[in-house]
Design an enzyme around this catalytic site. Structure first.
Site, PDB file in Angstrom:
ATOM      1  N   GLN A  12       3.468 -27.847  33.256  1.00 60.15           N
ATOM      2  CA  GLN A  12       4.306 -26.842  33.480  1.00 60.15           C
ATOM      3  C   GLN A  12       5.177 -26.250  32.020  1.00 60.15           C
ATOM      4  O   GLN A  12       4.786 -25.045  31.558  1.00 60.15           O
ATOM      5  CB  GLN A  12       5.012 -26.194  34.221  1.00 60.15           C
ATOM      6  CG  GLN A  12       5.351 -24.690  35.171  1.00 60.15           C
ATOM      7  CD  GLN A  12       7.325 -25.110  35.667  1.00 60.15           C
ATOM      8  OE1 GLN A  12       7.817 -24.422  34.622  1.00 60.15           O
ATOM      9  NE2 GLN A  12       7.567 -25.452  35.938  1.00 60.15           N
ATOM     10  N   LEU A  13       6.082 -27.051  31.880  1.00 61.69           N
ATOM     11  CA  LEU A  13       6.644 -26.820  30.793  1.00 61.69           C
ATOM     12  C   LEU A  13       6.420 -27.408  29.267  1.00 61.69           C
ATOM     13  O   LEU A  13       6.534 -25.908  28.181  1.00 61.69           O
ATOM     14  CB  LEU A  13       8.149 -27.281  30.965  1.00 61.69           C
ATOM     15  CG  LEU A  13       9.709 -27.076  30.188  1.00 61.69           C
ATOM     16  CD1 LEU A  13       9.994 -25.286  30.599  1.00 61.69           C
ATOM     17  CD2 LEU A  13      10.530 -27.819  31.384  1.00 61.69           C
ATOM     18  N   ASP A  49      -0.897 -42.699  29.155  1.00 57.70           N
ATOM     19  CA  ASP A  49      -0.144 -42.536  30.132  1.00 57.70           C
ATOM     20  C   ASP A  49       0.677 -43.148  30.026  1.00 57.70           C
ATOM     21  O   ASP A  49       1.174 -44.781  28.996  1.00 57.70           O
ATOM     22  CB  ASP A  49      -1.030 -44.100  31.013  1.00 57.70           C
ATOM     23  CG  ASP A  49      -0.193 -43.492  32.704  1.00 57.70           C
ATOM     24  OD1 ASP A  49       0.955 -43.192  32.370  1.00 57.70           O
ATOM     25  OD2 ASP A  49      -1.141 -43.469  33.839  1.00 57.70           O
ATOM     26  N   LEU A  50       2.143 -42.985  30.157  1.00 50.46           N
ATOM     27  CA  LEU A  50       3.435 -44.126  29.492  1.00 50.46           C
ATOM     28  C   LEU A  50       3.970 -44.986  30.781  1.00 50.46           C
ATOM     29  O   LEU A  50       4.748 -45.793  29.711  1.00 50.46           O
ATOM     30  CB  LEU A  50       4.649 -42.805  30.107  1.00 50.46           C
ATOM     31  CG  LEU A  50       4.781 -41.734  29.030  1.00 50.46           C
ATOM     32  CD1 LEU A  50       5.584 -40.540  30.709  1.00 50.46           C
ATOM     33  CD2 LEU A  50       5.655 -41.330  28.183  1.00 50.46           C
ATOM     34  N   GLY A  70       7.569 -35.403  29.726  1.00 52.22           N
ATOM     35  CA  GLY A  70       6.771 -36.057  30.494  1.00 52.22           C
ATOM     36  C   GLY A  70       7.410 -37.566  31.733  1.00 52.22           C
ATOM     37  O   GLY A  70       8.411 -37.889  31.764  1.00 52.22           O
ATOM     38  N   GLY A  71       6.766 -37.382  33.003  1.00 55.08           N
ATOM     39  CA  GLY A  71       6.756 -38.485  34.298  1.00 55.08           C
ATOM     40  C   GLY A  71       6.892 -37.363  35.074  1.00 55.08           C
ATOM     41  O   GLY A  71       6.496 -35.960  35.204  1.00 55.08           O
ATOM     42  N   HIS A 111      19.134 -32.530  39.488  1.00 51.57           N
ATOM     43  CA  HIS A 111      18.670 -33.111  40.529  1.00 51.57           C
ATOM     44  C   HIS A 111      19.421 -34.998  40.346  1.00 51.57           C
ATOM     45  O   HIS A 111      19.189 -36.012  41.682  1.00 51.57           O
ATOM     46  CB  HIS A 111      17.509 -33.858  41.632  1.00 51.57           C
ATOM     47  CG  HIS A 111      17.182 -32.052  41.578  1.00 51.57           C
ATOM     48  ND1 HIS A 111      17.142 -31.972  42.837  1.00 51.57           N
ATOM     49  CD2 HIS A 111      16.026 -31.337  41.330  1.00 51.57           C
ATOM     50  CE1 HIS A 111      16.486 -30.503  42.268  1.00 51.57           C
ATOM     51  NE2 HIS A 111      15.843 -29.912  41.620  1.00 51.57           N
ATOM     52  N   TYR A 134      13.406 -39.366  42.932  1.00 54.00           N
ATOM     53  CA  TYR A 134      13.315 -38.781  41.238  1.00 54.00           C
ATOM     54  C   TYR A 134      14.429 -38.690  41.151  1.00 54.00           C
ATOM     55  O   TYR A 134      14.379 -38.726  39.577  1.00 54.00           O
ATOM     56  CB  TYR A 134      12.451 -37.762  41.849  1.00 54.00           C
ATOM     57  CG  TYR A 134      12.255 -35.660  40.542  1.00 54.00           C
ATOM     58  CD1 TYR A 134      11.435 -36.768  39.036  1.00 54.00           C
ATOM     59  CD2 TYR A 134      13.161 -35.078  40.466  1.00 54.00           C
ATOM     60  CE1 TYR A 134      12.002 -35.759  38.841  1.00 54.00           C
ATOM     61  CE2 TYR A 134      13.158 -34.026  39.597  1.00 54.00           C
ATOM     62  CZ  TYR A 134      12.549 -34.259  38.572  1.00 54.00           C
ATOM     63  OH  TYR A 134      13.081 -33.351  37.503  1.00 54.00           O
ATOM     64  N   SER A 163      16.697 -24.778  36.927  1.00 57.94           N
ATOM     65  CA  SER A 163      15.039 -24.819  37.074  1.00 57.94           C
ATOM     66  C   SER A 163      14.700 -23.705  35.556  1.00 57.94           C
ATOM     67  O   SER A 163      15.007 -22.537  35.001  1.00 57.94           O
ATOM     68  CB  SER A 163      15.182 -23.666  38.000  1.00 57.94           C
ATOM     69  OG  SER A 163      15.854 -24.489  38.948  1.00 57.94           O
TER      70      SER A 163
HETATM   71  P1  NAI Z   1       5.712 -31.360  35.120  1.00 56.36           P
HETATM   72  O1  NAI Z   1       5.121 -32.072  36.153  1.00 56.36           O
HETATM   73  O2  NAI Z   1       4.862 -29.612  34.783  1.00 56.36           O
HETATM   74  O3  NAI Z   1       4.609 -31.941  33.513  1.00 56.36           O
HETATM   75  C1  NAI Z   1       4.549 -32.338  33.550  1.00 56.36           C
HETATM   76  C2  NAI Z   1       3.806 -33.809  33.027  1.00 56.36           C
HETATM   77  O4  NAI Z   1       4.426 -35.447  33.246  1.00 56.36           O
HETATM   78  C3  NAI Z   1       2.803 -33.665  34.013  1.00 56.36           C
HETATM   79  O5  NAI Z   1       1.592 -32.653  32.771  1.00 56.36           O
HETATM   80  C4  NAI Z   1       2.437 -35.521  33.840  1.00 56.36           C
HETATM   81  O6  NAI Z   1       0.609 -35.100  33.795  1.00 56.36           O
HETATM   82  C5  NAI Z   1       2.508 -35.917  32.801  1.00 56.36           C
HETATM   83  N1  NAI Z   1       3.472 -36.926  33.577  1.00 56.36           N
HETATM   84  C6  NAI Z   1       3.168 -38.034  34.355  1.00 56.36           C
HETATM   85  N2  NAI Z   1       3.438 -38.996  35.033  1.00 56.36           N
HETATM   86  C7  NAI Z   1       2.502 -39.297  33.468  1.00 56.36           C
HETATM   87  C8  NAI Z   1       2.316 -40.340  33.513  1.00 56.36           C
HETATM   88  N3  NAI Z   1       2.821 -42.001  34.023  1.00 56.36           N
HETATM   89  N4  NAI Z   1       2.416 -41.137  31.766  1.00 56.36           N
HETATM   90  C9  NAI Z   1       1.618 -39.646  31.263  1.00 56.36           C
HETATM   91  N5  NAI Z   1       2.448 -38.187  31.349  1.00 56.36           N
HETATM   92  C10 NAI Z   1       3.037 -38.663  32.764  1.00 56.36           C
HETATM   93  O7  NAI Z   1       6.679 -30.888  34.943  1.00 56.36           O
HETATM   94  P2  NAI Z   1       7.616 -29.364  34.008  1.00 56.36           P
HETATM   95  O8  NAI Z   1       8.045 -28.543  35.333  1.00 56.36           O
HETATM   96  O9  NAI Z   1       6.683 -29.396  33.038  1.00 56.36           O
HETATM   97  O10 NAI Z   1       8.734 -30.826  33.635  1.00 56.36           O
HETATM   98  C11 NAI Z   1       8.659 -30.840  32.825  1.00 56.36           C
HETATM   99  C12 NAI Z   1      10.102 -31.952  32.634  1.00 56.36           C
HETATM  100  O11 NAI Z   1      11.285 -32.078  32.810  1.00 56.36           O
HETATM  101  C13 NAI Z   1       9.862 -33.747  33.499  1.00 56.36           C
HETATM  102  O12 NAI Z   1       9.961 -34.225  33.281  1.00 56.36           O
HETATM  103  C14 NAI Z   1      11.338 -33.054  34.510  1.00 56.36           C
HETATM  104  O13 NAI Z   1      11.405 -33.673  35.421  1.00 56.36           O
HETATM  105  C15 NAI Z   1      11.725 -32.248  33.796  1.00 56.36           C
HETATM  106  N6  NAI Z   1      12.776 -31.052  34.103  1.00 56.36           N
HETATM  107  C16 NAI Z   1      11.494 -29.722  34.777  1.00 56.36           C
HETATM  108  C17 NAI Z   1      12.656 -28.600  35.638  1.00 56.36           C
HETATM  109  C18 NAI Z   1      11.648 -27.285  35.295  1.00 56.36           C
HETATM  110  O14 NAI Z   1      13.097 -25.979  35.721  1.00 56.36           O
HETATM  111  N7  NAI Z   1      10.622 -27.461  35.376  1.00 56.36           N
HETATM  112  C19 NAI Z   1      14.101 -29.165  35.754  1.00 56.36           C
HETATM  113  C20 NAI Z   1      15.186 -30.484  35.972  1.00 56.36           C
HETATM  114  C21 NAI Z   1      14.302 -31.152  35.444  1.00 56.36           C
HETATM  115  C1  15L Z   2      13.666 -30.028  38.380  1.00 55.35           C
HETATM  116  O1  15L Z   2      13.893 -31.373  38.252  1.00 55.35           O
HETATM  117  C2  15L Z   2      12.451 -29.840  38.689  1.00 55.35           C
HETATM  118  O2  15L Z   2      11.127 -30.866  37.559  1.00 55.35           O
HETATM  119  C3  15L Z   2      11.489 -29.000  38.707  1.00 55.35           C
HETATM  120  O3  15L Z   2      10.206 -28.333  39.214  1.00 55.35           O
HETATM  121  C4  15L Z   2      12.085 -27.256  40.299  1.00 55.35           C
HETATM  122  O4  15L Z   2      12.329 -27.898  40.397  1.00 55.35           O
HETATM  123  C5  15L Z   2      14.000 -27.685  39.477  1.00 55.35           C
HETATM  124  O5  15L Z   2      14.649 -29.333  38.826  1.00 55.35           O
HETATM  125  C6  15L Z   2      15.056 -27.416  39.920  1.00 55.35           C
HETATM  126  O6  15L Z   2      15.764 -27.974  40.548  1.00 55.35           O
HETATM  127  O7  15L Z   2      14.561 -25.819  40.330  1.00 55.35           O
END
Ligand code: NAI
Ligand code: 15L
Length: 264
Positions: A12-13, A49-50, A70-71, A111, A134, A163
């Site tokens: 997403q991000l 893959d990480l 990633g993750g 979190h 998580y 968020s």
């Molecule tokens: P997301 O779940 O959309 O993207 C994470 C990406 O990591 C996915 O494309 C997935 O395929 C990849 N991934 C997962 N496991 C993997 C592995 N073992 N090896 C390689 N790639 C892997 O999450 P989003 O929302 O884009 O968030 C990005 C990062 O920011 C994450 O680490 C998340 O924990 C952190 N985060 C995001 C927040 C938000 O509001 N979007 C809030 C707090 C933290």
């Molecule tokens: C996170 O850590 C998640 O990756 C994201 O999907 C949101 O739910 C965010 O926190 C949140 O707390 O809103």
């Protein structure tokens, strides 16, 4: 900076940052274990893959900076979290150590402190209160990054993102929202700083209703500009008023505190 690596680039991000961080380096290396859209002329795409140490080693080679998105990003079974957020983090830091210690922005999360009540204002030094496996995995990531800083001088910004999305979607996000543009300016500040160290950064916009105190990182020169308050009327109009006993309005981690332990 010659080459910036963005992990989690299919997420997403990551898919938003892929377009918004192009001015940071002439070459952007994008990686995910999920398929990525074909590369633009300034991009390199690497499926990885990480959890695969050798692949991560190759991935990091030649990169001067890493935005590590990633993750696993929500509550999931421990085996998934173990691969992406525990083993994956170790592999990333070992790969960085072997490849000139590029500066890292680590996407941590609110979190890590999700069990704090919403009426408490937090500084960066408060004890962890993770709201699920998580959150615990991101506490591990922060501790790992800290150890690599103390032992080897590896610099990392530990960004506890609230968020990060186009706009806040509920009452809680009036406090936790981080706009995409404010995240971009944070990434710029992190990689512009002559010296970074390993600070915790609360990743939230300049929200009137914010909970987190970033006064310890004034030296970073990051000045978020957006404010979730402008969406308050829209949220009031579009979402039902939450019951005061709902986790969404009691805990900083919101509904994540209600997640069970997911089994494989
Ligand atoms: P997301 O779940 O959309 O993207 C994470 C990406 O990591 C996915 O494309 C997935 O395929 C990849 N991934 C997962 N496991 C993997 C592995 N073992 N090896 C390689 N790639 C892997 O999450 P989003 O929302 O884009 O968030 C990005 C990062 O920011 C994450 O680490 C998340 O924990 C952190 N985060 C995001 C927040 C938000 O509001 N979007 C809030 C707090 C933290
Ligand atoms: C996170 O850590 C998640 O990756 C994201 O999907 C949101 O739910 C965010 O926190 C949140 O707390 O809103």
């Amino acid at each position: 900076m010659e080459r910036l690596l963005i992990t989690g680039a299919a997420g997403q991000l990551g898919s938003v940052m892929r377009k918004k961080l192009t001015s940071l380096a002439p070459v952007i290396r994008l990686s995910d274990r999920a398929p990525l859209d074909p590369p633009a002329p300034n991009e390199e795409c690497v499926e990885c893959d990480l959890a695969d140490a050798a692949a991560v080693h190759e991935l990091v080679k030649g990169c001067d900076a890493i935005v590590h998105l990633g993750g696993i990003s929500v509550e999931r079974p421990f085996s998934e979290i173990l691969d992406g957020n525990i083993l994956g983090l170790y592999n990333l830091y070992e790969a960085a150590r072997a490849n000139g210690q590029p500066r890292i922005l680590f996407a941590s999360t609110n979190h890590t402190i999700g069990y704090y009540p919403q009426d408490e204002r937090l500084t960066a030094g408060v004890p962890y209160r993770p709201d699920g496996l998580y959150g615990v995995s991101k506490c591990f990531g922060e501790a790992l990054a800290r150890m690599y800083f103390e032992k080897f001088g590896q610099e990392t910004a530990l960004v506890r993102i609230g968020s990060c999305m186009t706009e806040p979607l509920n009452y809680r996000m009036l406090s936790t929202w981080l706009s995409h543009d404010d995240f971009v300016s944070l990434v710029e500040a992190v990689f512009r700083a002559p010296v970074l160290g390993c600070p915790v950064v609360w990743g939230a916009s300049a929200n009137d209703a914010g909970w987190w105190d970033n006064s310890h990182i004034g030296w970073l020169g990051w000045h978020p500009k957006d404010n979730a308050e402008v969406y308050r009327e829209k949220i009031l109009a579009n979402t039902p008023k939450p019951n005061p006993t709902d986790s969404l309005v009691r805990f900083q981690g919101g509904a994540f505190v209600d997640d069970p332990i997911h089994k494989d």
